[in-house]
Motif scaffolding. Structure first.
Motif, PDB file in Angstrom:
ATOM      1  N   SER A  11       0.814  -1.128  -0.134  1.00 41.56           N
ATOM      2  CA  SER A  11       0.068  -0.026  -0.028  1.00 41.56           C
ATOM      3  C   SER A  11       0.801   1.377   0.060  1.00 41.56           C
ATOM      4  O   SER A  11       2.168   1.163   0.255  1.00 41.56           O
ATOM      5  N   ILE A  12       0.196   2.434  -0.342  1.00 43.31           N
ATOM      6  CA  ILE A  12       1.126   3.606  -0.231  1.00 43.31           C
ATOM      7  C   ILE A  12       1.430   3.859   1.316  1.00 43.31           C
ATOM      8  O   ILE A  12       2.725   4.072   1.523  1.00 43.31           O
ATOM      9  N   ILE A  13       0.726   3.783   2.064  1.00 45.63           N
ATOM     10  CA  ILE A  13       0.586   3.802   3.617  1.00 45.63           C
ATOM     11  C   ILE A  13       0.530   2.708   4.309  1.00 45.63           C
ATOM     12  O   ILE A  13      -0.547   1.863   4.022  1.00 45.63           O
ATOM     13  N   GLY A  14       1.669   2.186   5.103  1.00 46.70           N
ATOM     14  CA  GLY A  14       1.441   1.077   6.007  1.00 46.70           C
ATOM     15  C   GLY A  14       2.775   0.655   6.866  1.00 46.70           C
ATOM     16  O   GLY A  14       3.568   1.712   6.515  1.00 46.70           O
ATOM     17  N   PRO A  15       2.831  -0.232   7.522  1.00 42.53           N
ATOM     18  CA  PRO A  15       4.123  -0.534   8.081  1.00 42.53           C
ATOM     19  C   PRO A  15       4.924  -0.851   7.176  1.00 42.53           C
ATOM     20  O   PRO A  15       4.816  -1.858   6.176  1.00 42.53           O
ATOM     21  N   ARG A  16       6.300  -0.585   7.412  1.00 41.64           N
ATOM     22  CA  ARG A  16       7.381  -0.849   6.357  1.00 41.64           C
ATOM     23  C   ARG A  16       7.578  -2.527   6.723  1.00 41.64           C
ATOM     24  O   ARG A  16       7.418  -3.084   7.755  1.00 41.64           O
ATOM     25  N   PRO A  17       7.576  -3.248   5.485  1.00 43.94           N
ATOM     26  CA  PRO A  17       7.774  -4.641   5.623  1.00 43.94           C
ATOM     27  C   PRO A  17       9.237  -5.181   6.228  1.00 43.94           C
ATOM     28  O   PRO A  17      10.217  -4.553   5.921  1.00 43.94           O
ATOM     29  N   ASP A  18       9.193  -6.289   7.021  1.00 39.58           N
ATOM     30  CA  ASP A  18      10.266  -6.891   7.455  1.00 39.58           C
ATOM     31  C   ASP A  18      10.827  -8.018   6.583  1.00 39.58           C
ATOM     32  O   ASP A  18      10.019  -8.350   5.731  1.00 39.58           O
ATOM     33  N   LEU A  19      11.976  -8.393   7.030  1.00 39.78           N
ATOM     34  CA  LEU A  19      12.413  -9.619   6.271  1.00 39.78           C
ATOM     35  C   LEU A  19      11.988 -10.692   6.754  1.00 39.78           C
ATOM     36  O   LEU A  19      11.413 -11.068   7.750  1.00 39.78           O
ATOM     37  N   PRO A  20      11.800 -11.905   5.916  1.00 41.62           N
ATOM     38  CA  PRO A  20      11.152 -13.223   6.246  1.00 41.62           C
ATOM     39  C   PRO A  20      11.534 -13.661   7.594  1.00 41.62           C
ATOM     40  O   PRO A  20      10.730 -14.218   8.291  1.00 41.62           O
ATOM     41  N   GLU A  21      12.767 -13.745   7.941  1.00 45.19           N
ATOM     42  CA  GLU A  21      13.411 -14.359   9.062  1.00 45.19           C
ATOM     43  C   GLU A  21      12.851 -13.379  10.180  1.00 45.19           C
ATOM     44  O   GLU A  21      12.949 -14.049  11.365  1.00 45.19           O
ATOM     45  N   HIS A  22      12.404 -12.236  10.132  1.00 40.03           N
ATOM     46  CA  HIS A  22      12.050 -11.550  11.360  1.00 40.03           C
ATOM     47  C   HIS A  22      10.747 -12.193  11.740  1.00 40.03           C
ATOM     48  O   HIS A  22      10.106 -11.881  13.090  1.00 40.03           O
TER      49      HIS A  22
END
Length: 209
Positions: A113-124
């Motif tokens: 989305s334009i606004i939302g939580p910044r995505p984490d790495l899969p291992e997180h």
């Protein structure tokens, strides 16, 4: 209604409007990236999306080909202005956040989305504790509450709690405020690089850059 329907509609409309302008950026930036360091123009980074689905997040490549994966003592991605792995154009697109603009394609695809939580790495995913998986309830964003107000100045665990706060109070008005606050931060080039304080906290956590 906004969270479940209109947010996605607005994302698509704005992304399609912005697409011609991004293509112009691609035409200018792409050849410079290639000429300075022969290799791919893009860096496709695996990230956690909505409901924990892994997707490829697109970025302009800012580092030299086959650059080593350096981490801070808290497990986060090393990120500094004098990082020797950065190309000359890479330093510029990092400072101006142009490296993030290919995520326009992720928005159109429905990954982001334009606004939302910044995505984490899969291992997180394995590092989430308590209610932290709640940040996966919605699509990750190109920018978000953390990116607008704190950027790289707070530890990863604090960012997750801010992400949950955003999800709980998600509204059209909050998205508007985040959008314009992000624009101001980018223009001022505020807090682009992680501070020593932010990287030393939460030793067992990670952070997405």
């Amino acid at each position: 209604m906004y969270k479940n329907f209109f947010k996605r509609v607005f994302d698509l409309i704005l992304a399609i409007i912005a697409l011609p302008f991004w293509l112009l950026i691609l035409i200018i930036i792409g050849p410079i990236i290639y000429v300075q360091d022969k290799g791919s123009i893009f860096y496709n980074a695996p990230r956690l999306g909505k409901n924990g689905k892994v997707f490829k997040m697109y970025k302009f490549r800012s580092m030299k080909m086959n650059a080593p994966d350096l981490r801070n003592e808290d497990g986060s991605t090393f990120n500094a202005e004098d990082d020797p792995r950065l190309t000359n154009i890479g330093k510029f697109i990092r400072k101006t956040s142009l490296d993030e603009t290919p995520q326009l394609l992720n928005i159109i695809k429905g990954d982001m989305s334009i606004i939302g939580p910044r995505p984490d790495l899969p291992e997180h995913l394995e590092m989430y504790e308590g209610n932290e998986k709640r940040k996966l309830e919605i699509r990750p964003g190109v920018t978000g509450y953390n990116q607008a107000y704190f950027r790289n100045t707070i530890p990863w665990k604090e960012r997750i709690q801010n992400d949950i706060y955003y999800i709980e109070y998600l509204s059209w008005w909050l998205d508007i405020k985040i959008f314009f606050k992000t624009a101001i931060s980018v223009l001022k080039r505020e807090d682009v690089y992680a501070t020593e304080k932010s990287t030393r906290s939460n030793k067992n956590s990670g952070v997405e850059m």
